[in-house]
Design an enzyme around this catalytic site. Sequence first.
Site, mmCIF file in Angstrom:
data_model
loop_
_atom_site.group_PDB
_atom_site.id
_atom_site.type_symbol
_atom_site.label_atom_id
_atom_site.label_comp_id
_atom_site.label_asym_id
_atom_site.label_seq_id
_atom_site.Cartn_x
_atom_site.Cartn_y
_atom_site.Cartn_z
ATOM 1 N N GLY A 75 -13.745 -16.613 52.073
ATOM 2 C CA GLY A 75 -13.659 -17.855 51.300
ATOM 3 C C GLY A 75 -14.996 -18.333 50.775
ATOM 4 O O GLY A 75 -15.095 -19.437 50.247
ATOM 5 N N ALA A 80 -16.636 -12.451 44.166
ATOM 6 C CA ALA A 80 -17.149 -12.916 42.869
ATOM 7 C C ALA A 80 -18.647 -12.633 42.770
ATOM 8 O O ALA A 80 -19.133 -12.172 41.737
ATOM 9 C CB ALA A 80 -16.887 -14.407 42.713
ATOM 10 N N ASP A 123 -14.987 -19.120 40.911
ATOM 11 C CA ASP A 123 -15.977 -18.379 41.707
ATOM 12 C C ASP A 123 -16.974 -17.639 40.822
ATOM 13 O O ASP A 123 -18.182 -17.664 41.074
ATOM 14 C CB ASP A 123 -15.284 -17.325 42.595
ATOM 15 C CG ASP A 123 -14.520 -17.957 43.739
ATOM 16 O OD1 ASP A 123 -14.203 -19.153 43.653
ATOM 17 O OD2 ASP A 123 -14.223 -17.244 44.715
#
Length: 290
Positions: A75, A80, A123
């Site tokens: 998370g 990304a 992201d």
Amino acid sequence: MATWSAPGKVFLFGEHAVVYGKPGIAMSIKPRVMVTVRHSRYFQRPNSPYIAECFKLLDIKGSVYVRSQLPSASGLGSSAAVTVATLFAINDEFQLGYSRAEVAELAHEVEKITQGGRASATDTYVSTFGGMVLIRGEEKRRLIPPQNLSIVIGNSMVSHNTSEMVRRVAEFREHSPAVANPIMDAIGAITMEAMHNMENHKELGNLMNRNHALLEALGVSHPALSNLVLAARSAGAYGAKLSGAGGGGCIWALCSKGSRNRVANALEDCDAKTIITTIDTEGARKEADL
Ligand code: PMV
């Protein structure tokens, strides 16, 4: 040879709801991913599907080396960051001439392909540009970050899968729109309220707690995450919530300077791995080659 790094991120507010056009706020944080790309006649298929997709999308063959201080699948936006750093390194090494904004778009494309079509630009955008960003549909706005943010991250060490969590929320929304949609609306309203309270850490903390409760209602929390947010709040954090897709991964707590060590200790007592950090205002950047 070209080496680029890109930062991770936490979702301040709005994960999941942002996939459905509601506003979300994310900010980049200090741990980074470094990627080195080198011209090479031999193309070794990378282990990461995100890196493989970067090379495929740009139709390039090369070798790649990754060093990450960010835990993956937690998370904190490590996929990304890997995608963004890889694309910048390819762009540099092969002199492709893409602008920063174009690389951000390509990175979003790679995430969408790799995550089965559903991925917001949050992201990849925040990892490319750094700082704090508001995302709402196609709109991406860089925000002036609040001062003196003390952040403690607690990694539950429960692995999660972003695509699977996003799919579950989509299913919930299809089966129970009358329940799911008001939750999304409320998350969006919290994000907008946070925009007007950026310098008020106490109020931001309250809004984080409410956002976490709504994510629980969406079904994306996990007993380990609920445990960690409660521990952080009891240890004096202004607020705490999960970050990202949920189902495992990390929570983050907004703390005063004086309480951050106490909060980190409380999270470690619950078997979490912790990172004490703050905002990283720099996005992707070129690093010295090894
Ligand atoms: O778990 P992460 O860091 O990949 O964040 C996912 C955030 C979602 O809102 C659930 C999905 C998205 O693409 O924005």
